[in-house]
Design a protein around this motif. Structure first.
Motif, mmCIF file in Angstrom:
data_model
loop_
_atom_site.group_PDB
_atom_site.id
_atom_site.type_symbol
_atom_site.label_atom_id
_atom_site.label_comp_id
_atom_site.label_asym_id
_atom_site.label_seq_id
_atom_site.Cartn_x
_atom_site.Cartn_y
_atom_site.Cartn_z
ATOM 1 N N MET A 157 65.454 106.544 48.927
ATOM 2 C CA MET A 157 64.259 107.315 48.567
ATOM 3 C C MET A 157 63.749 106.967 47.162
ATOM 4 O O MET A 157 62.853 107.610 46.647
ATOM 5 N N THR A 158 64.348 105.934 46.560
ATOM 6 C CA THR A 158 63.975 105.507 45.208
ATOM 7 C C THR A 158 63.475 104.076 45.248
ATOM 8 O O THR A 158 64.073 103.221 45.891
ATOM 9 N N VAL A 159 62.369 103.823 44.553
ATOM 10 C CA VAL A 159 61.816 102.478 44.460
ATOM 11 C C VAL A 159 61.702 102.074 42.992
ATOM 12 O O VAL A 159 61.585 102.923 42.106
ATOM 13 N N GLU A 160 61.738 100.759 42.757
ATOM 14 C CA GLU A 160 61.494 100.198 41.437
ATOM 15 C C GLU A 160 60.219 99.373 41.514
ATOM 16 O O GLU A 160 59.998 98.655 42.483
ATOM 17 N N HIS A 161 59.390 99.473 40.509
ATOM 18 C CA HIS A 161 58.099 98.804 40.558
ATOM 19 C C HIS A 161 57.973 97.732 39.482
ATOM 20 O O HIS A 161 58.759 97.657 38.543
ATOM 21 N N SER A 162 56.937 96.908 39.651
ATOM 22 C CA SER A 162 56.553 95.932 38.633
ATOM 23 C C SER A 162 55.034 95.828 38.631
ATOM 24 O O SER A 162 54.388 95.916 39.673
ATOM 25 N N VAL A 163 54.490 95.651 37.421
ATOM 26 C CA VAL A 163 53.049 95.517 37.223
ATOM 27 C C VAL A 163 52.835 94.412 36.202
ATOM 28 O O VAL A 163 53.439 94.442 35.123
ATOM 29 N N TYR A 164 51.977 93.454 36.523
ATOM 30 C CA TYR A 164 51.680 92.349 35.611
ATOM 31 C C TYR A 164 50.177 92.120 35.582
ATOM 32 O O TYR A 164 49.521 92.118 36.619
ATOM 33 N N VAL A 165 49.656 91.900 34.376
ATOM 34 C CA VAL A 165 48.228 91.715 34.169
ATOM 35 C C VAL A 165 48.008 90.369 33.487
ATOM 36 O O VAL A 165 48.788 89.967 32.615
ATOM 37 N N ASP A 166 46.946 89.690 33.881
ATOM 38 C CA ASP A 166 46.563 88.435 33.239
ATOM 39 C C ASP A 166 46.524 88.633 31.726
ATOM 40 O O ASP A 166 45.977 89.624 31.232
ATOM 41 N N ALA A 167 47.108 87.703 30.985
ATOM 42 C CA ALA A 167 47.240 87.843 29.528
ATOM 43 C C ALA A 167 45.905 88.098 28.841
ATOM 44 O O ALA A 167 45.831 88.872 27.878
ATOM 45 N N ALA A 168 44.837 87.491 29.328
ATOM 46 C CA ALA A 168 43.525 87.651 28.693
ATOM 47 C C ALA A 168 42.893 89.007 28.987
ATOM 48 O O ALA A 168 41.890 89.363 28.363
ATOM 49 N N ARG A 169 43.466 89.764 29.928
ATOM 50 C CA ARG A 169 42.855 91.030 30.347
ATOM 51 C C ARG A 169 43.711 92.251 30.026
ATOM 52 O O ARG A 169 43.369 93.361 30.414
ATOM 53 N N ARG A 170 44.817 92.061 29.312
ATOM 54 C CA ARG A 170 45.695 93.191 28.993
ATOM 55 C C ARG A 170 45.005 94.161 28.043
ATOM 56 O O ARG A 170 44.204 93.777 27.211
ATOM 57 N N GLY A 171 45.376 95.431 28.175
ATOM 58 C CA GLY A 171 44.844 96.459 27.290
ATOM 59 C C GLY A 171 43.532 97.054 27.743
ATOM 60 O O GLY A 171 42.984 97.917 27.057
ATOM 61 N N GLY A 172 43.041 96.671 28.900
ATOM 62 C CA GLY A 172 41.751 97.175 29.375
ATOM 63 C C GLY A 172 41.842 98.165 30.518
ATOM 64 O O GLY A 172 40.838 98.451 31.160
ATOM 65 N N GLY A 173 43.022 98.677 30.801
ATOM 66 C CA GLY A 173 43.169 99.685 31.850
ATOM 67 C C GLY A 173 43.563 99.144 33.211
ATOM 68 O O GLY A 173 43.741 99.919 34.155
#
Length: 168
Positions: free
Chosen positions: A79-95
């Motif tokens: 019932m537990t999951v682990e996640h990952s989120v990755y954003v293009d380096a040029a677009r980080r910090g924009g939500g």
């Protein structure tokens, strides 16, 4: 920006984002880059197991991706999951990361999971702040459990309870 399920056509863009994180950050504790075929297989495998792989897009451009999967391979953790989120380096910090993580949380709730776990390199204060802003709580700190770029890395553990069930 649109968030949708990833397809094999997104594999090259996902590989590029992944490879940048491998080569230039401590977000991924791997040293080996991957190709589009590898990521296409990963997408297929995750989705075949019933886990989401999401992409954030601006038209045809993939800005980031996210997924979750099993936390540990024992029945007691189902019932537990682990996640990952990755954003293009040029677009980080924009939500984009926030939007992807919010979409993952919603998917995990819809699927009936109870807890979502985040394992974040402890020096990544931006990621830790994002998780805390979305309700994750710090639950652990593991010093020097990893290494990259010739130095030891610490791991911060955070978790979000997805529902209020008293029992499984």
């Amino acid at each position: 920006m649109q968030i949708r399920n990833a397809t094999a056509e997104d594999a090259a863009a996902i590989a590029a984002i992944y490879n940048d994180a491998v080569m230039n950050s401590t977000a991924i504790w791997n040293d080996v880059t991957v190709d589009a075929a590898n990521r296409a297989h990963w997408i297929d495998d995750r989705q075949a197991q019933g886990f989401p792989v999401l992409v954030a897009c601006d038209g045809a451009n993939v800005l980031g991706y996210a997924s979750f999967g099993p936390f540990r391979a024992f029945d007691g953790y189902k019932m537990t999951v682990e996640h990952s989120v990755y954003v293009d380096a040029a677009r980080r910090g924009g939500g984009i990361g926030r939007a992807l993580l919010q979409a993952l949380i919603e998917r995990a709730r819809e699927a009936g999971f109870h807890v979502m776990v985040a394992a974040v390199e402890a020096g990544n204060t931006g990621s830790i702040r994002l998780h805390e802003a979305l309700g994750f709580e710090r639950t652990g700190f593991m010093p020097q459990v990893g290494q990259k770029f010739g130095r030891w890395l610490d791991l911060a553990m955070l978790q979000l309870r997805l529902d209020e069930r008293e029992a499984p």
